[in-house]
Write an enzyme that holds these catalytic residues in place. Structure first.
Site, PDB file in Angstrom:
ATOM      1  CG  HIS A  86      26.272 -29.713   8.581  1.00 43.78           C
ATOM      2  ND1 HIS A  86      25.653 -30.880   8.228  1.00 43.78           N
ATOM      3  CD2 HIS A  86      27.596 -29.932   8.490  1.00 43.78           C
ATOM      4  CE1 HIS A  86      26.583 -31.786   7.933  1.00 43.78           C
ATOM      5  NE2 HIS A  86      27.775 -31.225   8.080  1.00 43.78           N
ATOM      6  CE1 TYR A 143      30.888 -24.513  14.109  1.00 44.73           C
ATOM      7  CE2 TYR A 143      32.990 -23.406  13.983  1.00 44.73           C
ATOM      8  CZ  TYR A 143      31.713 -23.600  13.509  1.00 44.73           C
ATOM      9  OH  TYR A 143      31.282 -22.898  12.432  1.00 44.73           O
ATOM     10  N   GLY A 169      26.756 -23.862  10.175  1.00 48.84           N
ATOM     11  CA  GLY A 169      27.805 -24.072   9.181  1.00 48.84           C
ATOM     12  C   GLY A 169      27.777 -23.036   8.064  1.00 48.84           C
TER      13      GLY A 169
HETATM   14  O1  YXS Z   1       9.593 -30.239   7.804  1.00 49.45           O
HETATM   15  P1  YXS Z   1      10.274 -30.191   6.444  1.00 49.45           P
HETATM   16  O2  YXS Z   1      10.576 -31.525   5.876  1.00 49.45           O
HETATM   17  O3  YXS Z   1       9.590 -29.259   5.481  1.00 49.45           O
HETATM   18  O4  YXS Z   1      11.704 -29.516   6.697  1.00 49.45           O
HETATM   19  C1  YXS Z   1      11.836 -28.247   7.299  1.00 49.45           C
HETATM   20  C2  YXS Z   1      13.072 -28.265   8.179  1.00 49.45           C
HETATM   21  O5  YXS Z   1      13.209 -29.456   8.923  1.00 49.45           O
HETATM   22  C3  YXS Z   1      14.153 -28.157   7.109  1.00 49.45           C
HETATM   23  N1  YXS Z   1      15.404 -27.614   7.676  1.00 49.45           N
HETATM   24  C4  YXS Z   1      16.525 -28.320   7.801  1.00 49.45           C
HETATM   25  N2  YXS Z   1      16.821 -29.596   7.492  1.00 49.45           N
HETATM   26  C5  YXS Z   1      18.066 -30.029   7.751  1.00 49.45           C
HETATM   27  N3  YXS Z   1      19.025 -29.245   8.297  1.00 49.45           N
HETATM   28  C6  YXS Z   1      18.792 -27.973   8.608  1.00 49.45           C
HETATM   29  N4  YXS Z   1      19.760 -27.208   9.145  1.00 49.45           N
HETATM   30  C7  YXS Z   1      17.475 -27.435   8.369  1.00 49.45           C
HETATM   31  N5  YXS Z   1      16.863 -26.243   8.582  1.00 49.45           N
HETATM   32  C8  YXS Z   1      15.619 -26.387   8.146  1.00 49.45           C
HETATM   33  O6  YXS Z   1      13.635 -27.230   6.155  1.00 49.45           O
HETATM   34  C9  YXS Z   1      12.207 -27.264   6.180  1.00 49.45           C
HETATM   35  C10 YXS Z   1      11.717 -25.858   6.419  1.00 49.45           C
HETATM   36  O7  YXS Z   1      12.121 -25.501   7.723  1.00 49.45           O
HETATM   37  P2  YXS Z   1      11.169 -24.671   8.712  1.00 49.45           P
HETATM   38  O8  YXS Z   1       9.749 -25.076   8.551  1.00 49.45           O
HETATM   39  O9  YXS Z   1      11.779 -24.750  10.075  1.00 49.45           O
HETATM   40  O10 YXS Z   1      11.345 -23.181   8.092  1.00 49.45           O
HETATM   41  P3  YXS Z   1      11.160 -21.772   8.815  1.00 49.45           P
HETATM   42  O11 YXS Z   1      11.230 -20.770   7.704  1.00 49.45           O
HETATM   43  O12 YXS Z   1       9.951 -21.765   9.708  1.00 49.45           O
HETATM   44  O13 YXS Z   1      12.425 -21.593   9.770  1.00 49.45           O
HETATM   45  C11 YXS Z   1      13.710 -21.448   9.193  1.00 49.45           C
HETATM   46  C12 YXS Z   1      14.794 -21.700  10.265  1.00 49.45           C
HETATM   47  C13 YXS Z   1      16.164 -21.597   9.562  1.00 49.45           C
HETATM   48  C14 YXS Z   1      14.708 -20.617  11.347  1.00 49.45           C
HETATM   49  C15 YXS Z   1      14.579 -23.113  10.888  1.00 49.45           C
HETATM   50  O14 YXS Z   1      14.406 -24.053   9.825  1.00 49.45           O
HETATM   51  C16 YXS Z   1      15.732 -23.552  11.736  1.00 49.45           C
HETATM   52  O15 YXS Z   1      15.870 -23.111  12.899  1.00 49.45           O
HETATM   53  N6  YXS Z   1      16.587 -24.399  11.180  1.00 49.45           N
HETATM   54  C17 YXS Z   1      17.765 -24.902  11.874  1.00 49.45           C
HETATM   55  C18 YXS Z   1      18.825 -23.852  11.957  1.00 49.45           C
HETATM   56  C19 YXS Z   1      20.069 -24.376  12.636  1.00 49.45           C
HETATM   57  O16 YXS Z   1      20.069 -24.612  13.835  1.00 49.45           O
HETATM   58  N7  YXS Z   1      21.105 -24.641  11.868  1.00 49.45           N
HETATM   59  C20 YXS Z   1      22.316 -25.251  12.322  1.00 49.45           C
HETATM   60  C21 YXS Z   1      22.473 -26.581  11.672  1.00 49.45           C
HETATM   61  S1  YXS Z   1      23.817 -27.530  12.369  1.00 49.45           S
HETATM   62  C22 YXS Z   1      25.211 -26.837  11.759  1.00 49.45           C
HETATM   63  O17 YXS Z   1      25.186 -25.979  10.931  1.00 49.45           O
HETATM   64  C23 YXS Z   1      26.572 -27.369  12.238  1.00 49.45           C
HETATM   65  C24 YXS Z   1      26.550 -28.772  12.590  1.00 49.45           C
HETATM   66  S2  YXS Z   1      27.097 -26.314  13.589  1.00 49.45           S
HETATM   67  O18 YXS Z   1      25.944 -26.040  14.439  1.00 49.45           O
HETATM   68  O19 YXS Z   1      28.136 -27.091  14.320  1.00 49.45           O
HETATM   69  O20 YXS Z   1      27.669 -25.132  12.985  1.00 49.45           O
END
Ligand code: YXS
Length: 259
Positions: free
Chosen positions: A64, A138, A108
């Site tokens: 998400h 969730y 998500g």
């Molecule tokens: O700093 P900029 O502007 O370049 O942006 C960065 C990140 O902030 C952005 N980004 C996201 N923006 C919004 N929502 C996200 N879920 C998201 N994930 C990443 O993308 C740019 C590049 O990210 P960066 O520098 O961290 O890349 P990386 O290659 O070093 O690491 C990739 C990840 C995926 C390991 C890391 O970005 C990360 O941990 N992202 C969040 C993963 C996560 O926790 N997802 C759950 C989202 S919440 C959700 O899905 C539901 C609500 S739930 O949890 O209920 O299921």
């Protein structure tokens, strides 16, 4: 510029996620492109759809878009929110949807993959259920998707730890159908797609719909439903929820107090 690429070839539709800058986070505009593509493929009578990302990615989808989550006091994953819309589109698509996974699948996006009919993963694929990492409640149908996809103990471990599990573990837990080496995954997935195209589309569409309805046939009393919704509200009204979203935006670790 589009955030996906699509093709339709011999009845096999492909949607390739292509928004590297945000790691294919499921923001409303990206979701809308996928939903539109599925609608277009439905009209053109695609017989199978493959949902994939670009070869070589380390992140299939970051889940998400956290920037789009409300900051508190509103259900963050309601019926009309983009993620729910996408999941219903995948479930209601009249042909099988195959998720072909390389790299990390977060939050998500993990539910989107579980909503697909078949999952083919590369050995570097990982799957993380993240609400507890962000302090998010969730939603009920999302929970059901997971409960239908894997054993309850595995669902609990993934939900409580929010840690990614490996492709191998996902295979043993029945979350994925096959784990295939990276250099073979495309050939393997498209061969399976062609096997499906060779079969009777109406028979497949009806079995998919039967299985969808039967998998969701869990009777629940109105009181039970209200109880679960009330529990979710405890979470999105909490200080921890607001802290989780704030911490993500500020790129720091959240500090949770359980209230
Ligand atoms: O700093 P900029 O502007 O370049 O942006 C960065 C990140 O902030 C952005 N980004 C996201 N923006 C919004 N929502 C996200 N879920 C998201 N994930 C990443 O993308 C740019 C590049 O990210 P960066 O520098 O961290 O890349 P990386 O290659 O070093 O690491 C990739 C990840 C995926 C390991 C890391 O970005 C990360 O941990 N992202 C969040 C993963 C996560 O926790 N997802 C759950 C989202 S919440 C959700 O899905 C539901 C609500 S739930 O949890 O209920 O299921």
């Amino acid at each position: 510029m589009g955030m996906i690429e699509t093709t339709l070839d011999g009845g096999v539709a492909t949607i390739c996620l292509d928004h590297f800058g945000k790691r294919n986070a499921l923001a409303a505009p990206l979701v809308q492109e996928i939903v539109d593509a599925l609608e277009d493929f439905r009209r053109r009578e695609a017989r199978v759809a493959i949902l994939r990302a670009r070869p070589g990615v380390k992140v299939w989808s970051a889940g998400h878009d956290v920037e789009e989550l409300p900051e508190g006091r509103r259900d963050p994953l309601g019926w009309d929110d983009p993620l729910r819309l996408l999941i219903r589109c995948v479930e209601n698509f009249p042909a099988p949807v195959i998720a072909m996974i390389e790299g990390g699948v977060w939050g998500g996006a993990c539910e989107v993959v579980m909503a697909c009919d078949l999952v083919i993963a590369a050995p570097n694929a990982t799957f993380a259920v993240t609400p507890a990492k962000l302090g998010v409640p969730y939603n009920i149908s999302g929970m059901l998707t997971f409960m239908n996809g894997a054993a309850l103990r595995v669902v609990k471990e993934m939900a409580f730890t929010a840690k990614p599990i490996s492709a191998g573990r996902a295979l043993r837990a029945d979350l994925v159908n096959h784990v295939v080496p990276l250099d073979e995954i495309e050939a393997f997935t498209y061969a399976m797609a062609r096997d499906i195209v060779a079969n009777a589309p109406l028979s497949i569409a009806v079995m998919k719909e039967q299985l969808r309805i039967l998998a969701g046939a869990h009777p629940m009393s109105p009181q039970g439903f209200e109880r679960v919704q009330g529990l979710r509200r405890l979470v999105y009204d909490s200080e921890d929820y607001a802290e989780g979203i704030r911490a993500f935006k500020e790129k720091r670790k959240p500090v949770y107090h359980g209230r």
